[in-house]
Design a protein around this motif. Structure first.
Motif, mmCIF file in Angstrom:
data_model
loop_
_atom_site.group_PDB
_atom_site.id
_atom_site.type_symbol
_atom_site.label_atom_id
_atom_site.label_comp_id
_atom_site.label_asym_id
_atom_site.label_seq_id
_atom_site.Cartn_x
_atom_site.Cartn_y
_atom_site.Cartn_z
ATOM 1 N N LEU A 291 0.824 -1.208 0.000
ATOM 2 C CA LEU A 291 0.000 0.000 0.000
ATOM 3 C C LEU A 291 0.860 1.260 0.000
ATOM 4 C CD1 LEU A 291 -2.792 -1.074 2.540
ATOM 5 C CD2 LEU A 291 -2.947 -0.979 0.048
ATOM 6 N N LEU A 292 1.965 1.234 0.724
ATOM 7 C CA LEU A 292 2.854 2.397 0.753
ATOM 8 C C LEU A 292 3.475 2.638 -0.617
ATOM 9 C CD1 LEU A 292 4.605 1.856 4.213
ATOM 10 C CD2 LEU A 292 3.036 3.713 3.611
ATOM 11 N N VAL A 293 3.802 1.571 -1.331
ATOM 12 C CA VAL A 293 4.384 1.696 -2.670
ATOM 13 C C VAL A 293 3.389 2.357 -3.623
ATOM 14 C CG1 VAL A 293 5.119 0.353 -4.693
ATOM 15 C CG2 VAL A 293 6.037 -0.193 -2.445
ATOM 16 N N GLN A 294 2.090 2.171 -3.395
ATOM 17 C CA GLN A 294 1.064 2.773 -4.257
ATOM 18 C C GLN A 294 0.899 4.261 -4.002
ATOM 19 O OE1 GLN A 294 -2.670 0.535 -4.855
ATOM 20 N NE2 GLN A 294 -1.730 -1.164 -3.737
ATOM 21 N N GLY A 295 1.639 4.798 -3.024
ATOM 22 C CA GLY A 295 1.598 6.230 -2.781
ATOM 23 C C GLY A 295 0.697 6.654 -1.647
ATOM 24 N N LEU A 296 0.134 5.694 -0.903
ATOM 25 C CA LEU A 296 -0.723 6.043 0.225
ATOM 26 C C LEU A 296 0.129 6.554 1.379
ATOM 27 C CD1 LEU A 296 -2.680 4.358 -1.518
ATOM 28 C CD2 LEU A 296 -3.586 3.389 0.589
ATOM 29 N N SER A 297 -0.431 7.452 2.174
ATOM 30 C CA SER A 297 0.300 7.960 3.334
ATOM 31 C C SER A 297 0.333 6.903 4.435
ATOM 32 C CB SER A 297 -0.372 9.236 3.869
ATOM 33 O OG SER A 297 -1.644 8.925 4.435
ATOM 34 N N GLN A 298 1.275 7.063 5.354
ATOM 35 C CA GLN A 298 1.385 6.128 6.472
ATOM 36 C C GLN A 298 0.082 6.105 7.271
ATOM 37 O OE1 GLN A 298 4.375 4.328 7.144
ATOM 38 N NE2 GLN A 298 3.108 3.147 8.561
ATOM 39 N N ARG A 299 -0.527 7.278 7.448
ATOM 40 C CA ARG A 299 -1.764 7.357 8.220
ATOM 41 C C ARG A 299 -2.879 6.579 7.529
ATOM 42 N NH1 ARG A 299 -6.337 9.684 7.644
ATOM 43 N NH2 ARG A 299 -7.676 10.217 9.419
ATOM 44 N N ASP A 300 -3.029 6.780 6.203
ATOM 45 C CA ASP A 300 -4.091 6.085 5.479
ATOM 46 C C ASP A 300 -3.892 4.579 5.511
ATOM 47 O OD1 ASP A 300 -5.485 8.374 4.828
ATOM 48 O OD2 ASP A 300 -4.440 8.666 2.924
ATOM 49 N N VAL A 301 -2.646 4.151 5.402
ATOM 50 C CA VAL A 301 -2.355 2.717 5.453
ATOM 51 C C VAL A 301 -2.737 2.144 6.812
ATOM 52 C CG1 VAL A 301 -0.504 0.984 5.428
ATOM 53 C CG2 VAL A 301 -0.542 2.790 3.703
#
Length: 509
Positions: free
Chosen positions: A326-336
């Motif tokens: 999910l982080l690789v897809q550009g999501l923020s740490q908070r959203d993940v």
């Protein structure tokens, strides 16, 4: 630790996780000769299905669970498979040969007088669980399969203890950690991380409130630099919060004893949640007290490499891998973290069937769309509205097709963001299966597209309705234009785009 300067806390945890299988560990295929004769009289079934808190007492009990003479155990292969799944997820060494032992003790809710477990030859050894928040790895000594006991309930009014054998024989995994944790917070993080791991592989729902995951915590203290002290075990903790409080209280109790020159007795203790203190149950038993012996009715469990590799290839995605993807897809740490937290509470089906959680929902909606836009709609709008309605994600009536269609409408400018939120609320309230594109037409929420004629009309009406604010804007105070914009947005029922409204008002003023 500032709470106990000069002292070091040492914590190890034994987690008892109920395996989510339709049948019990050894009685799922019980074939006693007289089972059919006894079924009506004692409500005993030849096959004992698993049960939950809503099941009437003593209705899911096979003759083997009630320790009827002549009944023999028959190992449930699904429990073995889910045990191997868990071992692989914990980076443990699955043992090619494991064996079952009898652990003897005498309680009313243990009809046979012994529990079948794997004390000396467990199904897996030498695992680890990484705690990223704490930056440590907790070693897992072993994973063993074992039976659960029945349930005793004391009825003070009648002065009797009621025995329910529905839970007797339910499959458990005992996951034993090494004493690698040094604070109550690390212990809490360990249990939460393990919960998420068990749910991700489908081996247990990890529901502490319903008793399908229970913890026994071993606590000791010592002066910094000295060997660990005498450990005490706190039994049957079924809440992460209370477990952390129990560890803290026990640490203070032991430190108080040692500072007064008194010894810490090795014993088993309970925890009083109302008084927030531990209390003595009994002196700590060692292996000789339980008179362990190999179970003569169960041959050794032999698992070959082919079986282990087949399970390894079918393993679902583990939480750490999901987080990294999910982080690789550009999501923020908070959203993940929000997605992962919601996903950790997903439904776990029987016998390893995985539920459809928040991450799977996101993956399906994000296929072919901007992941950042999708996660914003899910975490901010959808989850926010569900929380406002006091509903869980499991109760979400909005399908991935509806969410995808809604995002496409907003991104294409066919409806405004405000109208999109109105459509989302409409779907959650009415639980309609209609697509947002149809709902937008029915509710007349499509964005105005008449070359600005309607927009100019709405803006002129707003200026006429708010002459004082209009004069303030004309004199150069542009902050007041927001109030006039609100009037326009209300008149347009959210179909006008905010930036277009602002531009038209400034042009007219």
């Amino acid at each position: 630790d500032a709470r106990w300067p000069g002292w070091e806390l040492v914590v190890g945890i034994e987690v008892h996780a109920q395996i989510k299988s339709r049948r019990k560990l050894f009685s799922g295929e019980c074939r006693a000769v007289y089972a059919a004769l006894m079924r009506n009289m004692l409500r005993l079934g030849a096959e004992a299905l698993s049960s939950d808190l809503t099941t009437p007492p003593n209705t899911h009990v096979a003759p083997f669970d009630a320790a009827f003479p002549g009944t023999l155990p028959h190992l449930n292969p699904k429990c073995v498979e889910l045990g191997v799944r868990t071992a692989i997820a914990l980076n443990a060494d699955v043992q090619h040969r494991s064996a079952f032992d009898r652990k003897h003790y005498f309680y009313a809710d243990l009809p046979s007088g012994y529990q079948i477990t794997q004390q000396y030859a467990p199904i897996a050894r030498n695992g680890r669980l990484d705690l990223e928040k704490d930056g440590i790895s907790v070693r897992v000594k072993q994973v063993q399969l074992e039976q659960d006991t029945g349930k005793s309930t004391f009825l003070p009014r009648n002065r009797i203890t009621a025995i329910d054998l529905n839970r007797a024989g339910m499959p458990l995994m005992e996951i034993v950690s090494e004493p690698d944790m040094r604070s109550p917070e690390q212990a809490g993080n360990y249990v939460r991380t393990l919960q998420a791991l068990l749910r991700s592989v489908g081996s247990s729902d990890g529901n502490m409130e319903q008793g399908s995951l229970r913890c026994d915590v071993n606590v000791s203290v010592n002066r910094v630099g000295e060997p660990p002290g005498t450990r005490c075990e706190i039994k049957n903790l079924n809440s992460v919060k209370f477990m952390m409080v129990a560890i803290t209280c026990e640490a203070f109790r032991q430190i108080s004893l040692l500072e007064r020159g008194l010894p810490v007795a090795q014993e088993t203790r309970g925890f009083n949640e109302e008084r927030a203190e531990t209390y003595s149950l009994r002196s700590k038993e060692d292996a000789p007290d339980y008179r362990y012996m190999p179970d003569p009715n169960i041959p050794p469990l032999l698992i070959d490499s082919t079986y282990i590799d087949a399970i390894r290839q079918r393993m679902p995605e583990l939480p750490n891998a999901t987080r990294a993807r999910l982080l690789v897809q550009g999501l923020s740490q908070r959203d993940v973290e929000v997605l992962m937290d919601v996903d950790s509470g997903r439904e776990v089906g029987f016998d390893g069937q995985l539920g459809h959680g928040a991450v799977a929902y996101f993956d399906e909606v994000a296929r072919g769309r901007d992941p950042k836009v999708v996660v914003n709609w899910i975490t901010h709008e959808l989850l926010g509205q569900l929380a406002f309605r006091d509903e869980t994600f499991k109760e979400n009536p909005m399908s991935t097709e509806q969410m995808g269609d809604l995002i496409d409408l907003v991104q294409a400018g066919k409806v405004t963001g405000t109208s999109g939120k109105t459509i989302l609320r409409h779907i959650l309230t009415t639980r309609t299966p209609d697509l947002p594109s149809k709902i937008a037409e029915d509710l007349k929420l499509l964005a105005a597209s008449d070359d600005g004629a309607s927009l100019e009309t709405w803006c002129r009406e707003a200026i006429a309705a708010l002459p004082e604010q209009a004069d303030v804007v004309r004199r150069g105070n542009l902050k007041v234009v927001d109030k006039i914009m609100g009037h326009v947005m209300k008149a347009s029922r959210g179909t006008a785009k905010a930036q277009d409204v602002r531009a038209m008002l400034l042009k007219l003023l």
